[in-house]
Design a protein around this motif. Structure first.
Motif, PDB file in Angstrom:
ATOM      1  N   TYR A  54       0.873  -0.816   0.147  1.00 37.95           N
ATOM      2  CA  TYR A  54       0.459   0.054   0.217  1.00 37.95           C
ATOM      3  C   TYR A  54       0.585   1.375   0.401  1.00 37.95           C
ATOM      4  CZ  TYR A  54      -3.370  -3.373   1.440  1.00 37.95           C
ATOM      5  OH  TYR A  54      -3.499  -4.524   1.592  1.00 37.95           O
ATOM      6  N   LYS A  55       0.516   2.283  -0.460  1.00 42.49           N
ATOM      7  CA  LYS A  55       0.893   3.190  -1.224  1.00 42.49           C
ATOM      8  C   LYS A  55       0.110   4.924  -0.405  1.00 42.49           C
ATOM      9  CE  LYS A  55       4.505   1.272  -2.781  1.00 42.49           C
ATOM     10  NZ  LYS A  55       5.753   1.183  -2.515  1.00 42.49           N
ATOM     11  N   HIS A  56       0.889   5.609   0.863  1.00 44.59           N
ATOM     12  CA  HIS A  56       0.278   7.080   0.888  1.00 44.59           C
ATOM     13  C   HIS A  56      -0.338   7.805  -0.215  1.00 44.59           C
ATOM     14  CE1 HIS A  56      -2.053  10.163   3.258  1.00 44.59           C
ATOM     15  NE2 HIS A  56      -1.087  10.811   3.236  1.00 44.59           N
ATOM     16  N   THR A  57      -1.389   8.417  -0.536  1.00 36.28           N
ATOM     17  CA  THR A  57      -1.420   9.365  -1.209  1.00 36.28           C
ATOM     18  C   THR A  57      -2.398  10.680  -0.134  1.00 36.28           C
ATOM     19  OG1 THR A  57      -1.423   7.827  -3.641  1.00 36.28           O
ATOM     20  CG2 THR A  57      -3.101   9.688  -4.017  1.00 36.28           C
ATOM     21  N   TYR A  58      -1.113  11.820  -1.238  1.00 43.31           N
ATOM     22  CA  TYR A  58      -1.974  13.002  -0.747  1.00 43.31           C
ATOM     23  C   TYR A  58      -3.232  13.417  -1.063  1.00 43.31           C
ATOM     24  CZ  TYR A  58       2.466  12.525   2.410  1.00 43.31           C
ATOM     25  OH  TYR A  58       3.933  11.972   3.416  1.00 43.31           O
ATOM     26  N   LEU A  59      -3.603  13.473  -0.729  1.00 36.73           N
ATOM     27  CA  LEU A  59      -5.086  14.508  -0.786  1.00 36.73           C
ATOM     28  C   LEU A  59      -4.662  15.537  -1.743  1.00 36.73           C
ATOM     29  CD1 LEU A  59      -8.582  13.351  -1.669  1.00 36.73           C
ATOM     30  CD2 LEU A  59      -9.275  15.239   0.108  1.00 36.73           C
ATOM     31  N   ALA A  60      -3.729  16.826  -1.220  1.00 29.99           N
ATOM     32  CA  ALA A  60      -3.680  18.011  -1.380  1.00 29.99           C
ATOM     33  C   ALA A  60      -3.290  17.380  -2.742  1.00 29.99           C
ATOM     34  CB  ALA A  60      -3.428  18.749  -0.446  1.00 29.99           C
ATOM     35  N   ALA A  61      -2.585  16.863  -3.432  1.00 33.94           N
ATOM     36  CA  ALA A  61      -1.598  16.659  -4.388  1.00 33.94           C
ATOM     37  C   ALA A  61      -2.453  16.019  -5.766  1.00 33.94           C
ATOM     38  CB  ALA A  61      -0.480  15.276  -3.890  1.00 33.94           C
ATOM     39  N   LEU A  62      -3.898  15.681  -5.769  1.00 36.13           N
ATOM     40  CA  LEU A  62      -4.459  15.502  -6.733  1.00 36.13           C
ATOM     41  C   LEU A  62      -4.871  16.646  -7.478  1.00 36.13           C
ATOM     42  CD1 LEU A  62      -6.747  12.631  -5.316  1.00 36.13           C
ATOM     43  CD2 LEU A  62      -4.656  12.865  -6.568  1.00 36.13           C
ATOM     44  N   PRO A  63      -5.048  16.770  -8.416  1.00 31.67           N
ATOM     45  CA  PRO A  63      -5.869  17.610  -9.347  1.00 31.67           C
ATOM     46  C   PRO A  63      -6.765  18.852  -8.903  1.00 31.67           C
ATOM     47  CG  PRO A  63      -5.080  16.018 -10.622  1.00 31.67           C
ATOM     48  CD  PRO A  63      -5.053  15.550  -9.677  1.00 31.67           C
ATOM     49  N   GLY A  64      -6.793  20.142  -8.252  1.00 27.59           N
ATOM     50  CA  GLY A  64      -7.656  20.940  -8.457  1.00 27.59           C
ATOM     51  C   GLY A  64      -7.616  20.588  -6.951  1.00 27.59           C
ATOM     52  N   MET A  65      -7.385  20.092  -5.740  1.00 27.95           N
ATOM     53  CA  MET A  65      -7.873  20.117  -4.429  1.00 27.95           C
ATOM     54  C   MET A  65      -6.595  20.420  -4.040  1.00 27.95           C
ATOM     55  SD  MET A  65     -10.276  18.081  -4.332  1.00 27.95           S
ATOM     56  CE  MET A  65     -10.101  17.597  -2.376  1.00 27.95           C
ATOM     57  N   ARG A  66      -5.817  21.363  -4.249  1.00 28.91           N
ATOM     58  CA  ARG A  66      -4.009  21.913  -3.464  1.00 28.91           C
ATOM     59  C   ARG A  66      -4.998  23.396  -2.856  1.00 28.91           C
ATOM     60  NH1 ARG A  66      -1.799  24.374   0.408  1.00 28.91           N
ATOM     61  NH2 ARG A  66       0.642  25.168  -0.706  1.00 28.91           N
ATOM     62  N   GLU A  67      -6.439  24.052  -3.225  1.00 24.25           N
ATOM     63  CA  GLU A  67      -6.342  25.260  -2.577  1.00 24.25           C
ATOM     64  C   GLU A  67      -7.465  24.992  -1.373  1.00 24.25           C
ATOM     65  OE1 GLU A  67      -6.575  24.705  -5.469  1.00 24.25           O
ATOM     66  OE2 GLU A  67      -4.802  26.095  -6.132  1.00 24.25           O
ATOM     67  N   ARG A  68      -8.629  23.803  -1.541  1.00 21.22           N
ATOM     68  CA  ARG A  68      -9.646  23.110  -0.281  1.00 21.22           C
ATOM     69  C   ARG A  68      -9.276  22.054   0.241  1.00 21.22           C
ATOM     70  NH1 ARG A  68     -14.214  23.223  -3.136  1.00 21.22           N
ATOM     71  NH2 ARG A  68     -13.449  23.949  -5.247  1.00 21.22           N
ATOM     72  N   THR A  69      -8.089  21.748   0.325  1.00 15.79           N
ATOM     73  CA  THR A  69      -7.446  20.548   1.622  1.00 15.79           C
ATOM     74  C   THR A  69      -6.962  21.373   2.094  1.00 15.79           C
ATOM     75  OG1 THR A  69      -7.645  18.708  -0.336  1.00 15.79           O
ATOM     76  CG2 THR A  69      -6.597  18.610   1.896  1.00 15.79           C
ATOM     77  N   ILE A  70      -7.560  20.755   3.836  1.00 14.77           N
ATOM     78  CA  ILE A  70      -5.917  21.654   4.936  1.00 14.77           C
ATOM     79  C   ILE A  70      -6.217  19.984   6.128  1.00 14.77           C
ATOM     80  CG2 ILE A  70      -6.869  22.235   7.510  1.00 14.77           C
ATOM     81  CD1 ILE A  70     -10.048  23.017   4.443  1.00 14.77           C
ATOM     82  N   GLU A  71      -4.814  19.997   5.585  1.00 18.38           N
ATOM     83  CA  GLU A  71      -4.027  19.230   5.515  1.00 18.38           C
ATOM     84  C   GLU A  71      -3.786  19.750   7.528  1.00 18.38           C
ATOM     85  OE1 GLU A  71       0.026  16.657   5.464  1.00 18.38           O
ATOM     86  OE2 GLU A  71      -0.250  18.454   3.528  1.00 18.38           O
ATOM     87  N   CYS A  72      -3.890  17.911   8.275  1.00 14.96           N
ATOM     88  CA  CYS A  72      -3.700  18.268   9.738  1.00 14.96           C
ATOM     89  C   CYS A  72      -2.937  17.114   9.941  1.00 14.96           C
ATOM     90  CB  CYS A  72      -4.784  18.679  10.341  1.00 14.96           C
ATOM     91  SG  CYS A  72      -6.248  19.196  10.036  1.00 14.96           S
ATOM     92  N   SER A  73      -2.022  17.341  10.363  1.00 16.51           N
ATOM     93  CA  SER A  73      -1.209  16.302  11.134  1.00 16.51           C
ATOM     94  C   SER A  73      -0.732  16.240  12.409  1.00 16.51           C
ATOM     95  CB  SER A  73      -0.519  15.750   9.989  1.00 16.51           C
ATOM     96  OG  SER A  73       0.949  14.813  10.408  1.00 16.51           O
ATOM     97  N   SER A  74       0.264  15.385  12.640  1.00 15.75           N
ATOM     98  CA  SER A  74       1.600  15.686  13.766  1.00 15.75           C
ATOM     99  C   SER A  74       2.403  14.861  13.762  1.00 15.75           C
ATOM    100  CB  SER A  74       0.598  15.522  15.509  1.00 15.75           C
ATOM    101  OG  SER A  74       1.061  14.194  15.811  1.00 15.75           O
ATOM    102  N   LEU A  75       3.902  15.510  14.978  1.00 16.77           N
ATOM    103  CA  LEU A  75       5.326  14.207  14.312  1.00 16.77           C
ATOM    104  C   LEU A  75       4.950  13.241  15.836  1.00 16.77           C
ATOM    105  CD1 LEU A  75       7.080  17.576  14.165  1.00 16.77           C
ATOM    106  CD2 LEU A  75       6.052  16.693  12.635  1.00 16.77           C
ATOM    107  N   SER A  76       3.373  13.158  16.489  1.00 16.70           N
ATOM    108  CA  SER A  76       3.834  12.336  17.742  1.00 16.70           C
ATOM    109  C   SER A  76       3.783  10.655  16.752  1.00 16.70           C
ATOM    110  CB  SER A  76       2.120  12.039  17.543  1.00 16.70           C
ATOM    111  OG  SER A  76       1.906  13.613  18.504  1.00 16.70           O
TER     112      SER A  76
END
Length: 386
Positions: A209-231
């Motif tokens: 399996y591979k992780h795909t960042y939704l914000a990297a898909l066409p048209g999604m950079r402006e409407r994606t709010i990526e939340c994450s942490s270093l935990s």
């Protein structure tokens, strides 16, 4: 006296944290609350020792120390291909918990609707309600935890302003495929909705399996709010260092919400972890190998005991079917499991909007010694639980 808030009247305490307390009460091995029992990388803790002496010890810039944001921007660009301006597109928060809350409060108004996939990490529904919005739950159907595109579109048609996406998913361990993410992206664009992503397990994904960042898909950079942490990435769940990455317009609002929620993340901890943000690819490969090993040890042991499970594709949780034990309450099962068998777990019903009582969640972010001891205890489960 006047009644307290209606908005929070139906809240309970966190079932996950409750199960930690129950595990502690009975001296059970805590496989409920998802924190590692092994040390963070030595380079980070060595740097923390230096920072303890030299500082900084006062407030950092509200939205995060400059060197932290710059290092984070470079790391995320390396893995996602998305270039984020550290000054206008990143806010550092007190854990991903605050990141999600700040994102939700930045994009929703009271009365708005927010799509949440079920099962879900328990905070998502609470975040929505605390923001005055209304959750719309869309089921991920076990055992593959796939969604029905028509059901999802129907939720968007109800006027959803945002969707919450946990990928890799807690509690199921699902890693959304690029095709599934494309469906979500196309619907978000079609219905002009935001997507708030929780990607704290982005580096804990198992082959193939591979992780795909939704914000990297066409048209999604402006409407994606990526939340994450270093935990999870650096085994520092107690440091509470999270972040939001989004477009400047969204981040400008998130900065203001964050300022009034917590003012800022801990300055010494931000300084100490910068060295980790600069680790090379070998660190992330070793992290993946480490968790792949732990998954193999624990899941093989569960299968040898004869327990039915859904094999996780990412994160470090596994859902186990307890139907054979005949309990009508998965919470009562987990309480008895801690008391009689000596292993802590989380009742699956705390993650599902649907009426599901036959699943429990274990986590396996533990040393081999602890996992093997837990499996030894669980080998007695049928004798002690029936």
């Amino acid at each position: 006296m006047k009644a307290l808030s209606n908005r929070t009247a139906n809240f309970t305490d966190s079932v996950i944290r409750r199960m930690t307390r129950i595990s502690n009460e009975y001296g059970a091995i805590n496989l409920s609350q998802g924190f590692p029992d092994f040390a963070p990388p030595k380079a980070i803790t060595d740097r923390l020792a230096e920072v303890a002496a030299e500082g900084p010890h006062q407030y950092a810039i509200t939205w995060g120390a400059q060197n932290f944001r710059e290092a984070l921007a470079k790391k995320q660009e390396h893995f996602s291909g998305i270039k984020a301006d550290p000054n206008s597109e990143i806010v550092v928060t007190c854990g991903s918990t605050e990141a999600m809350m700040a994102a939700m409060m930045s994009v929703t108004n009271p009365g708005d609707k927010v799509i949440v996939f079920s099962p879900f990490y328990e905070n998502y529904g609470a975040d929505t309600i605390l923001s005055g919005a209304e959750p719309i739950y869309v089921p991920l159907k076990p055992p593959a935890f796939e969604f029905d595109g028509e059901v999802l579109e129907a939720a968007f048609k109800e006027g959803a302003k945002a969707l919450v996406l946990c990928n890799p998913s807690n509690p199921s361990g699902k890693v959304f495929t690029r095709e599934e993410l494309k469906i979500i992206a196309d619907l978000a664009i079609k219905y002009d909705a935001y997507v708030i992503t929780d990607e704290v397990y982005e580096h804990i994904v198992y082959e193939p399996y591979k992780h795909t960042y939704l914000a990297a898909l066409p048209g999604m950079r402006e409407r994606t709010i990526e939340c994450s942490s270093l935990s999870k990435t650096y085994s520092i769940t107690g440091w509470r260092l999270g972040y939001v990455i989004a477009s400047p317009e969204i981040i400008d609002r998130v900065k203001k919400v964050h300022d009034f929620l917590t003012v800022g993340a801990a300055a010494p901890l931000m300084e100490a972890v910068v060295v980790g943000l600069r680790f090379g690819d070998d660190y992330y490969q070793e992290l993946k190998n480490h968790y792949t090993h732990m998954r193999s040890v624990f899941l093989s042991g569960l299968k040898n005991i004869g327990l039915k499970l859904t094999e996780p594709q990412g994160a470090y949780y596994v859902l186990v079917d307890i139907s054979e034990f005949g309990y009508s309450s998965d919470l009562k099962f987990c309480e008895d499991l801690a008391r009689k068998v000596g292993v802590g777990a989380v009742p699956g019903s705390s993650f599902f909007q649907e009426d599901i009582n036959h699943l429990i969640r274990f986590h396996f972010a533990k040393t081999d010694e602890v996992l093997l001891k837990a499996l030894d205890n669980l080998s007695e489960i049928r004798r002690k639980m029936k």
